[in-house]
Design a protein around this motif. Structure first.
Motif, PDB file in Angstrom:
ATOM      1  N   UNK A  21     -19.942  32.225  80.205  1.00  0.00           N
ATOM      2  CA  UNK A  21     -20.033  31.008  79.560  1.00  0.00           C
ATOM      3  C   UNK A  21     -18.078  30.694  79.825  1.00  0.00           C
ATOM      4  N   UNK A  22     -17.344  30.367  80.492  1.00  0.00           N
ATOM      5  CA  UNK A  22     -15.965  30.570  80.607  1.00  0.00           C
ATOM      6  C   UNK A  22     -15.725  29.276  80.747  1.00  0.00           C
ATOM      7  N   UNK A  23     -16.564  28.014  80.580  1.00  0.00           N
ATOM      8  CA  UNK A  23     -15.501  26.482  80.572  1.00  0.00           C
ATOM      9  C   UNK A  23     -14.855  26.358  81.463  1.00  0.00           C
ATOM     10  N   UNK A  24     -14.851  26.912  82.380  1.00  0.00           N
ATOM     11  CA  UNK A  24     -14.063  26.650  83.632  1.00  0.00           C
ATOM     12  C   UNK A  24     -14.024  25.142  84.814  1.00  0.00           C
ATOM     13  N   UNK A  25     -13.231  24.211  85.221  1.00  0.00           N
ATOM     14  CA  UNK A  25     -13.126  23.178  85.113  1.00  0.00           C
ATOM     15  C   UNK A  25     -13.176  23.241  86.969  1.00  0.00           C
TER      16      UNK A  25
ATOM     17  N   UNK B 251     -18.306  24.474  83.068  1.00  0.00           N
ATOM     18  CA  UNK B 251     -19.244  25.094  83.534  1.00  0.00           C
ATOM     19  C   UNK B 251     -19.418  25.890  82.466  1.00  0.00           C
ATOM     20  N   UNK B 252     -20.484  26.243  81.537  1.00  0.00           N
ATOM     21  CA  UNK B 252     -20.448  27.518  80.955  1.00  0.00           C
ATOM     22  C   UNK B 252     -22.140  27.347  80.639  1.00  0.00           C
ATOM     23  N   UNK B 253     -22.628  28.152  79.986  1.00  0.00           N
ATOM     24  CA  UNK B 253     -24.402  29.048  80.185  1.00  0.00           C
ATOM     25  C   UNK B 253     -24.792  28.452  80.253  1.00  0.00           C
ATOM     26  N   UNK B 254     -24.810  27.043  79.889  1.00  0.00           N
ATOM     27  CA  UNK B 254     -25.667  26.178  79.727  1.00  0.00           C
ATOM     28  C   UNK B 254     -26.125  25.108  80.866  1.00  0.00           C
ATOM     29  N   UNK B 255     -25.060  25.299  81.995  1.00  0.00           N
ATOM     30  CA  UNK B 255     -24.980  24.117  82.963  1.00  0.00           C
ATOM     31  C   UNK B 255     -23.602  23.470  83.013  1.00  0.00           C
ATOM     32  N   UNK B 256     -22.949  22.351  84.186  1.00  0.00           N
ATOM     33  CA  UNK B 256     -22.618  21.446  83.758  1.00  0.00           C
ATOM     34  C   UNK B 256     -22.292  20.636  82.612  1.00  0.00           C
TER      35      UNK B 256
END
Length: 442
Positions: free
Chosen positions: A334-338, A364-369
């Motif tokens: 769940x890094x929330x990378x762009x 992008x996190x654990x629920x997808x984009x």
């Protein structure tokens, strides 16, 4: 820390060893307990797998390794499927490129009639992988970078709308790495980009460093003169003469709209006549690859198997494939990378088809984009994209309904094709060549 089970679908690909080396190089960030290869071509995969087995034994003996042609064995107990399949392999790619050139039309792997032919072969193959994944590992995610990504993405949107599939492409990554080198940065990760388009069909509108300084002026100055050519010897994948031409040609594509920086693939749509004039209809990019990377990778793999050691082996880490690890990490942690992904527009580009599969930055996190908002795009880009997205949608429609008419329309609508007559001639040749790969059209 949880360790992951990874399946590489398309295990016999020449890109597999570089991806395996890249995964091993990133074990501190993305630990792996099991690595599997899956391919329907056992003979081809055995050579790649034989070398990968030795690599793993030397570098990470604790990772369980398996290569198989059995879907159940492959897809059971996996967290991520990394898919890069090529239905019909290089023999069909060669026909994709040579048949259009016979009629004076661009012969290219993902653009124009060649890309359409490849798309018609790929749809079924990718859907099959998704179905296996959902049957045997329903919680897994598929990171799909099988080409032609735009057509494949539209097919998954239409036919597997609820599947955990992320469609991604390495070309913007490769260009951003060049941009970083032009700017003297250590890595593309020092840049924050805004980009929009379709796959292999997009534009950068804003690039900044982490302090927020605008990097576009310096990049534009370089691209206006040299395209994306960088003379620092820092690239071991795109070294062939045809790639050098492509990177230089970005200069002319840029001149059409100096407010943005273009994806290199736009040259095929905006300068198709020049591309054809510079093509050798008897020796295309597919031949370059078969005589180059294909021979190199298989020769090196056989050496590794024979010596049961990687000593003196020239296989190298596929550095720019590290975006695949970034994507897997973003989901796993769940890094929330762009990242740039191919996602359903749903209003992100406000003046464009909401159902189009667009390539835009997402968090992008654990629920997808979660796609970022792009707003309105200019008329020039919008016009080009409307035409191209219609081609992609017609191809998928043709595959679903088995329609000759729709596929003829798709080829006619491609900006690379001069007329409906030529489109029909190419289509008839492609149907003949793709017997057994395409659904039967009527």
């Amino acid at each position: 820390m949880k360790k992951f089970s990874i399946l590489i679908a398309g295990g016999g690909s020449t890109f597999t060893p570089g991806i395996v080396l890249m995964l091993l190089d990133n074990l501190d960030k993305f630990p792996i307990r099991k690595l599997k290869l899956y391919d329907i071509d056992k003979e081809r995969q055995d050579i790649i797998a034989g070398a990968c087995e030795v690599i793993l034994r030397e570098k990470a003996p604790e990772i369980e390794f398996l290569a198989t042609t059995d879907p159940e064995e492959a897809f059971t107990d996996v967290d991520f499927v990394m898919a890069h399949i090529r239905v019909g392999k290089y023999a069909m790619r060669e026909l994709d490129e040579k048949i259009p050139l016979k009629y004076g039309v661009v012969g290219q792997e993902t653009c124009g009639p060649g890309g359409i032919a490849y798309g018609m072969r790929s749809i079924g193959g990718v859907l099959e992988l998704i179905d296996y994944m959902e049957k045997y590992s329903p919680n897994a995610w598929m990171l799909n970078y099988s080409n032609p990504a735009a057509i494949v993405a539209e097919a998954t949107r239409r036919l597997r709308p609820h599947s955990k599939v992320l469609n991604i492409c390495d070309m913007p990554v490769a260009i951003e790495e060049r941009m970083a080198r032009i700017l003297g940065l250590k890595s593309r990760k020092e840049m924050t980009v805004r980009y929009y388009g379709l796959n292999h069909f997009g534009w950068w509108t804003d690039i900044r460093d982490k302090e927020g300084n605008d990097l576009m002026p310096k990049l534009k100055e370089h691209v206006a003169k040299y395209g994306y050519l960088v003379n620092d010897g820092g690239d071991n994948q795109h070294v062939d003469a045809s790639w050098q031409d492509t990177f230089l040609k970005a200069r002319d594509v840029y001149a059409l709209d100096p407010d943005t920086l273009p994806n290199t693939y736009l040259k095929y749509y905006l300068f198709p006549d020049e591309v054809v004039a510079h093509s050798n209809p008897n020796y295309t990019r597919a031949n370059e690859v078969m005589d180059g990377r294909e021979k190199f990778v298989f020769t090196e793999c056989k050496k590794v198997i024979e010596n049961q050691s990687t000593e003196g082996c020239a296989l190298h880490i596929d550095e720019h494939a590290s975006y695949i690890v970034d994507l897997a990490r973003a989901i796993a942690y769940n890094t929330h990378e762009r990242m740039l992904l191919i996602v359903e527009n749903k209003g992100a580009i406000s003046n464009f088809d909401p159902t189009a599969m667009v390539e835009i930055p997402c968090i992008v996190g654990s629920n997808g984009p979660e796609p970022l908002s792009i707003g309105e795009i200019p008329q020039f880009q919008k016009g080009l994209m409307e035409q191209q997205v219609s081609v992609e949608k017609l191809v998928v429609e043709a595959w679903i309904t088995r329609s000759y008419q729709k596929l003829w329309q798709a080829i006619t609508l491609s900006k690379t094709v001069p007329s409906a007559k030529v489109a029909k001639q190419i289509l008839d040749d492609l149907i003949e060549a793709n017997k057994g790969y395409w659904p039967e059209l009527h």
